[in-house]
Enzyme design. Structure first.
Site, PDB file in Angstrom:
ATOM      1  N   LYS A 116       0.805  -1.226   0.000  1.00 36.54           N
ATOM      2  CA  LYS A 116       0.000   0.000   0.000  1.00 36.54           C
ATOM      3  C   LYS A 116       0.836   1.273   0.000  1.00 36.54           C
ATOM      4  CE  LYS A 116      -4.231  -1.870   1.743  1.00 36.54           C
ATOM      5  NZ  LYS A 116      -5.338  -1.658   2.675  1.00 36.54           N
ATOM      6  N   GLY A 165      -9.815  -5.517   5.011  1.00 30.25           N
ATOM      7  CA  GLY A 165     -10.157  -4.805   6.236  1.00 30.25           C
ATOM      8  C   GLY A 165      -9.297  -5.173   7.431  1.00 30.25           C
ATOM      9  N   TYR A 202      -7.509  10.115   9.465  1.00 27.29           N
ATOM     10  CA  TYR A 202      -8.765   9.369   9.438  1.00 27.29           C
ATOM     11  C   TYR A 202      -9.877  10.314   9.002  1.00 27.29           C
ATOM     12  CZ  TYR A 202     -12.612   6.399  10.961  1.00 27.29           C
ATOM     13  OH  TYR A 202     -13.745   5.641  11.004  1.00 27.29           O
ATOM     14  N   HIS A 208     -17.374   5.674   0.199  1.00 22.75           N
ATOM     15  CA  HIS A 208     -16.402   4.848  -0.531  1.00 22.75           C
ATOM     16  C   HIS A 208     -16.792   4.894  -2.014  1.00 22.75           C
ATOM     17  CE1 HIS A 208     -13.828   1.172  -1.224  1.00 22.75           C
ATOM     18  NE2 HIS A 208     -14.588   1.184  -2.307  1.00 22.75           N
ATOM     19  N   HIS A 235     -15.725  -2.934   7.387  1.00 23.53           N
ATOM     20  CA  HIS A 235     -14.947  -2.634   6.180  1.00 23.53           C
ATOM     21  C   HIS A 235     -15.252  -3.567   5.022  1.00 23.53           C
ATOM     22  CE1 HIS A 235     -12.845   0.278   8.528  1.00 23.53           C
ATOM     23  NE2 HIS A 235     -12.260  -0.610   9.298  1.00 23.53           N
ATOM     24  N   GLU A 275      -9.583   2.722  -5.602  1.00 26.39           N
ATOM     25  CA  GLU A 275     -10.534   3.020  -4.526  1.00 26.39           C
ATOM     26  C   GLU A 275     -10.220   4.356  -3.864  1.00 26.39           C
ATOM     27  OE1 GLU A 275     -12.030  -1.375  -3.217  1.00 26.39           O
ATOM     28  OE2 GLU A 275     -10.698  -0.367  -1.821  1.00 26.39           O
ATOM     29  N   ARG A 291      -7.456  -6.525  -9.982  1.00 25.10           N
ATOM     30  CA  ARG A 291      -8.242  -7.717 -10.333  1.00 25.10           C
ATOM     31  C   ARG A 291      -9.680  -7.315 -10.571  1.00 25.10           C
ATOM     32  NH1 ARG A 291     -11.296  -7.709  -5.810  1.00 25.10           N
ATOM     33  NH2 ARG A 291     -10.242  -7.108  -3.895  1.00 25.10           N
ATOM     34  N   VAL A 294     -15.709  -8.097  -6.783  1.00 27.61           N
ATOM     35  CA  VAL A 294     -16.999  -8.770  -6.545  1.00 27.61           C
ATOM     36  C   VAL A 294     -18.133  -7.973  -7.201  1.00 27.61           C
ATOM     37  CG1 VAL A 294     -18.634  -9.488  -4.749  1.00 27.61           C
ATOM     38  CG2 VAL A 294     -16.165  -9.712  -4.343  1.00 27.61           C
ATOM     39  N   ARG A 337     -25.003  -8.290  -1.704  1.00 27.95           N
ATOM     40  CA  ARG A 337     -24.245  -9.528  -1.483  1.00 27.95           C
ATOM     41  C   ARG A 337     -25.025 -10.413  -0.528  1.00 27.95           C
ATOM     42  NH1 ARG A 337     -17.817  -8.212  -1.024  1.00 27.95           N
ATOM     43  NH2 ARG A 337     -17.770  -6.465  -2.469  1.00 27.95           N
TER      44      ARG A 337
HETATM   45  P1  ADP Z   1      -8.482  -3.122   2.753  1.00 27.58           P
HETATM   46  O1  ADP Z   1      -7.458  -3.352   1.677  1.00 27.58           O
HETATM   47  O2  ADP Z   1      -8.177  -3.902   4.000  1.00 27.58           O
HETATM   48  O3  ADP Z   1      -9.873  -3.267   2.276  1.00 27.58           O
HETATM   49  P2  ADP Z   1      -8.603  -0.181   2.513  1.00 27.58           P
HETATM   50  O4  ADP Z   1      -7.414   0.673   2.558  1.00 27.58           O
HETATM   51  O5  ADP Z   1      -9.248  -0.395   1.182  1.00 27.58           O
HETATM   52  O6  ADP Z   1      -8.257  -1.595   3.220  1.00 27.58           O
HETATM   53  O7  ADP Z   1      -9.689   0.376   3.495  1.00 27.58           O
HETATM   54  C1  ADP Z   1     -10.883  -0.328   3.739  1.00 27.58           C
HETATM   55  C2  ADP Z   1     -11.903   0.557   4.427  1.00 27.58           C
HETATM   56  O8  ADP Z   1     -11.363   1.107   5.648  1.00 27.58           O
HETATM   57  C3  ADP Z   1     -12.328   1.766   3.622  1.00 27.58           C
HETATM   58  O9  ADP Z   1     -13.338   1.477   2.699  1.00 27.58           O
HETATM   59  C4  ADP Z   1     -12.801   2.672   4.747  1.00 27.58           C
HETATM   60  O10 ADP Z   1     -14.054   2.213   5.208  1.00 27.58           O
HETATM   61  C5  ADP Z   1     -11.803   2.433   5.856  1.00 27.58           C
HETATM   62  N1  ADP Z   1     -10.657   3.359   5.772  1.00 27.58           N
HETATM   63  C6  ADP Z   1      -9.435   3.114   5.228  1.00 27.58           C
HETATM   64  N2  ADP Z   1      -8.633   4.193   5.295  1.00 27.58           N
HETATM   65  C7  ADP Z   1      -9.341   5.184   5.910  1.00 27.58           C
HETATM   66  C8  ADP Z   1      -9.074   6.558   6.269  1.00 27.58           C
HETATM   67  N3  ADP Z   1      -7.918   7.144   6.006  1.00 27.58           N
HETATM   68  N4  ADP Z   1     -10.064   7.255   6.887  1.00 27.58           N
HETATM   69  C9  ADP Z   1     -11.266   6.667   7.138  1.00 27.58           C
HETATM   70  N5  ADP Z   1     -11.568   5.401   6.844  1.00 27.58           N
HETATM   71  C10 ADP Z   1     -10.635   4.634   6.227  1.00 27.58           C
END
Ligand code: ADP
Length: 449
Positions: A116, A165, A202, A208, A235, A275, A291, A294, A337
């Site tokens: 990441k 998540g 945060y 999303h 998540h 994303e 990829r 879903v 889902r």
């Molecule tokens: P993963 O790869 O585990 O799915 P992500 O980075 O895509 O992790 O984050 C998954 C979810 O976590 C996001 O859709 C959001 O709900 C929450 N999230 C991630 N980063 C942040 C952030 N900086 N602030 C608020 N929520 C976050």
């Protein structure tokens, strides 16, 4: 074009790929664990091979067994679906070494986006807006304090290797940071064997929003708009739609072009999803999935394209079927889902499906590997189906969803269907007025009611 493709997956996504191959006149090979001998993907493929015992690590993640299956059957390419080996750069490398084509991006692109920190850095350099945060990994608690104090709380500590998540911990205040820092590290170490973490601001009330991109691997790429997947539990997405209710055509054009240009720039091949968290009319990149997702059917529904066929074509070295100007949105699509889980706690609920009836009619698609008499094994993800509806606009799609859910019958196991009936009664769902925390709060309120 390939004459035979092996599908290294199971369940609804294996069927999805088999269907695309059938329409392209490609023979299919299913692989399965001993627990999946009676699974629908095994029945629907032209050939099938058992690759190991029930545990995913010994079967669907068993690279040597999958390579052997390709060699025995003469499959020239592998489609990984999502999950399992779909974002495993090592697998792609091994396939390449055996002269088998991976239907997806290169090992290098998977590696870049799978880490990441590297992903964020790459995207930032390509002009994609990112969530403010640490420039790289944060190795010590002292540095975590330094960066967080500068940025201001709340912050989120995230695993570089994270996914699904996991390895993410929120620090609302300075007092929470120590626990979040060490918590994220140990969770990541346990889940991914890597304890590197980074820190992001945060965002408190974001949506999303994710952009579907598609590249030909030769410097051309398009975007297929966005999906709004804000309704999440832990998540994990449960309800996805396209187009996003709060995204204007101008915003779509702007962020879509930024994303398409970024992936064109790196010669990205195949389907990818960029994303974002979206707050106050601003997009903040969080990760790229290299990829098929879903929730890809909602994009297919509004653009009228088959993303899996495109993936196969591009992997076979052919050109994409579309240019950006060929792509336009028609209507509104929603996916829910359906998991074999018992509410209200979402406890996995495997078992035998005694009755199954799929809804039908205009604008209804069901992607599911269920059949009456099928026994859902306890070893895998609890997703048992996806219901996708399309309408001329959002209210029409919602009405169709309600109608289709009413027709859907799954008996013998508990499912998340009642959740969607209840959600459809909620004014926030009807208007699309929610952020990524709305569903969690709503679920909590249901429990205490
Ligand atoms: P993963 O790869 O585990 O799915 P992500 O980075 O895509 O992790 O984050 C998954 C979810 O976590 C996001 O859709 C959001 O709900 C929450 N999230 C991630 N980063 C942040 C952030 N900086 N602030 C608020 N929520 C976050």
């Amino acid at each position: 074009m390939f004459s035979k493709v092996l599908i290294a997956n199971r369940g609804e996504i294996a069927l999805r790929v088999i269907r695309a191959c059938n329409e392209l006149g490609i023979k299919t090979v299913a692989v399965h664990s001993t627990a999946d001998s009676d699974a629908m993907h095994v029945r629907m493929a032209d050939e099938s091979i058992c690759i190991g015992p029930p545990a995913g690590a010994l079967s669907y993640l068993n690279v040597p067994a999958i390579i052997s299956a390709c060699e025995i059957t003469g499959a020239e390419a592998v489609h990984p679906g999502y999950g399992f080996l779909s974002e495993n750069a090592n697998f792609v490398q091994v396939l390449e070494d055996h002269d088998i084509k991976f239907i997806g991006p290169t090992a290098e692109h998977i590696r870049i986006m799978g880490d990441k920190i590297t992903a964020k850095e790459t995207m930032r350099n390509l002009g994609v807006p990112c969530v403010p945060g640490s420039p790289g990994g944060v190795p010590t608690l002292d540095e975590a304090y330094e960066i967080s104090d500068e940025m201001g709380f709340p912050v989120i500590v995230k695993a570089t290797a994270g996914g699904g998540g996991r390895g993410m911990k929120l620090a609302k205040t300075r007092e929470d940071l120590e626990d979040a820092f060490f918590g994220a590290r140990s969770e990541s170490k346990a889940a991914f064997g890597n304890d590197e973490v980074y820190i992001e601001k945060y965002l408190t009330l974001p949506r999303h929003i994710e952009v579907q991109v598609f590249g030909d691997g030769k410097g051309r790429a398009v975007h297929l708009g966005e999906r709004d997947c804000s309704l999440q539990r832990r998540h994990q997405k449960v309800f996805e739609e396209a187009p996003g209710p709060c995204i204007t055509p101008e915003m779509r054009e702007r962020i879509g072009k930024t994303c398409a240009d970024a992936v064109a720039n790196i010669n990205y091949a195949g389907a990818g999803t960029i994303e974002f968290l979206y707050e106050n009319d601003e997009f903040f990149f969080i990760e790229m999935n290299t990829r098929l997702q879903v929730e890809h059917p909602v994009t297919e529904a509004i653009f009228g394209v088959d993303l899996v066929k495109q993936q196969i074509r591009v992997a076979a070295g052919e050109d994409m079927w579309f240019k950006q100007e060929d792509l336009s949105i028609k209507g509104h699509a929603i996916e829910v889902r359906i998991n074999a889980e018992k509410l209200p706690n979402f406890t996995p609920c495997p078992g035998t499906v005694t009755q199954f009836h799929a809804p039908g009619g205009l604008g209804v698609r069901v992607d599911s590997a269920l059949y009456a008499g099928y026994t859902i094994p306890p070893y895998y993800d609890s997703l048992i189906g996806k219901l996708i509806v399309t309408g001329t606009n959002r209210p029409a799609a919602l009405a169709r969803l309600r109608r289709a859910l009413g027709e859907l019958v799954i008996e013998g196991v508990d499912t998340t269907i009642p959740l969607f009936h209840a959600l459809l009664d909620e004014p926030a769902v009807q208007t699309g007025d929610y952020d990524i925390h709305w569903l969690e709060h709503w679920l909590e309120a249901q429990e205490t009611a």
